[in-house]
Design a protein around this motif. Sequence first.
Motif, short mmCIF file in Angstrom:
data_model
loop_
_atom_site.label_atom_id
_atom_site.label_comp_id
_atom_site.label_asym_id
_atom_site.label_seq_id
_atom_site.Cartn_x
_atom_site.Cartn_y
_atom_site.Cartn_z
N PRO A 280 9.86 46.65 29.92
CA PRO A 280 8.66 46.85 30.75
C PRO A 280 7.60 47.72 30.08
O PRO A 280 6.39 47.53 30.31
CB PRO A 280 9.21 47.53 32.02
N LEU A 281 8.02 48.66 29.25
CA LEU A 281 7.06 49.52 28.54
C LEU A 281 6.19 48.69 27.60
O LEU A 281 4.96 48.87 27.54
CB LEU A 281 7.79 50.61 27.77
N LEU A 282 6.80 47.78 26.87
CA LEU A 282 6.05 46.95 25.93
C LEU A 282 5.13 45.97 26.64
O LEU A 282 4.01 45.71 26.18
CB LEU A 282 7.04 46.20 25.02
N PHE A 283 5.57 45.43 27.78
CA PHE A 283 4.69 44.57 28.58
C PHE A 283 3.48 45.37 29.06
O PHE A 283 2.35 44.89 29.06
CB PHE A 283 5.44 43.99 29.78
N HIS A 284 3.75 46.62 29.47
CA HIS A 284 2.68 47.49 29.95
C HIS A 284 1.63 47.74 28.88
O HIS A 284 0.44 47.86 29.17
CB HIS A 284 3.29 48.83 30.41
N LYS A 285 2.06 47.77 27.62
CA LYS A 285 1.15 47.99 26.50
C LYS A 285 0.66 46.68 25.88
O LYS A 285 0.11 46.68 24.77
CB LYS A 285 1.86 48.83 25.43
N ASN A 286 0.85 45.58 26.59
CA ASN A 286 0.36 44.26 26.16
C ASN A 286 0.97 43.78 24.84
O ASN A 286 0.33 43.04 24.08
CB ASN A 286 -1.17 44.27 26.03
N LEU A 287 2.20 44.18 24.57
CA LEU A 287 2.94 43.68 23.41
C LEU A 287 4.02 42.70 23.91
O LEU A 287 5.21 42.97 23.85
CB LEU A 287 3.57 44.83 22.63
N ALA A 288 3.53 41.58 24.43
CA ALA A 288 4.43 40.62 25.08
C ALA A 288 5.51 40.09 24.14
O ALA A 288 6.66 39.94 24.53
CB ALA A 288 3.62 39.46 25.66
N LEU A 289 5.12 39.80 22.91
CA LEU A 289 6.08 39.23 21.97
C LEU A 289 7.16 40.25 21.62
O LEU A 289 8.34 39.91 21.50
CB LEU A 289 5.37 38.76 20.70
N PHE A 290 6.77 41.50 21.46
CA PHE A 290 7.74 42.56 21.22
C PHE A 290 8.67 42.73 22.41
O PHE A 290 9.86 43.00 22.26
CB PHE A 290 7.03 43.88 20.92
N ALA A 291 8.12 42.60 23.62
CA ALA A 291 8.93 42.70 24.83
C ALA A 291 9.96 41.57 24.88
O ALA A 291 11.12 41.78 25.25
CB ALA A 291 8.04 42.66 26.07
N LEU A 292 9.52 40.37 24.51
CA LEU A 292 10.42 39.23 24.49
C LEU A 292 11.50 39.42 23.44
O LEU A 292 12.68 39.12 23.68
CB LEU A 292 9.63 37.96 24.19
N LEU A 293 11.12 39.95 22.28
CA LEU A 293 12.10 40.25 21.24
C LEU A 293 13.13 41.25 21.75
O LEU A 293 14.33 41.09 21.53
CB LEU A 293 11.41 40.80 20.00
N THR A 294 12.67 42.29 22.44
CA THR A 294 13.57 43.32 22.95
C THR A 294 14.53 42.75 23.98
O THR A 294 15.72 43.12 24.01
CB THR A 294 12.76 44.48 23.56
N ALA A 295 14.05 41.84 24.82
CA ALA A 295 14.93 41.19 25.79
C ALA A 295 16.00 40.36 25.06
O ALA A 295 17.17 40.33 25.46
CB ALA A 295 14.11 40.29 26.72
#
Length: 213
Positions: free
Chosen positions: A164-179
């Motif tokens: 959720p932190l990465l989504f909040h910072k608009n780093l969607a691809l990084f958020a997907l990678l983290t998931a």
Amino acid sequence: MQNWIDLFIEQVKATTWLEWTAVLLGVTEVLLAKANKVWLYPTGIAGTLISIYLLLNVALYAECLLSCYYVVMSFYGWYHWVKKRNEPPVKVSYANRQEWIVTLLIVFAGWGILYLLLINFTQSTVPVWDSWVSSTAWAGMWLLARRKIENWVLLNVSNLFAVPLLFHKNLALFALLTAFLFVVAIFGYLDWRKIIKEERLKEEQLLLNVEVA
């Protein structure tokens, strides 16, 4: 729900080639870690150097410090994993009591120190969350460098809060990678537990053969 999907699609479209490169290297690294291959380290170092630049651009300072720490720990882990002259390679094992004490110190002392640094010396808008994600990941990487199975647990605590932190910072691809890393870490833990069991069976069989002889 549709708003989240639309936001994700927009963020993916805006993803730069540097982000794609960092993510692909990150995926490769975690798959190598799951397979217990030492090549995870040079791959991870390359991806992390790119991530440092990207994280600075969105003011995730603790995450950036985490990445710098990861580079250092990667070199340490790389050295620690490689077979030394006349010595066997480091085996996968469970952390002992002393290692758990060090792990918890890294988590909670690191959390507090990073929080104080963020609120006093940066313009971070998420100091508590950012410092927690980083401190738990620090502990996980220390355990990974020592080839301890609990590294997967600590890294997944970090991953759980990082998405959720990465989504909040608009780093969607990084958020997907983290998931994705969260899921892989579960299987990584199971694979490493299997390795430990097999090693124990070999040792028991060897001991039995010695006693019979």
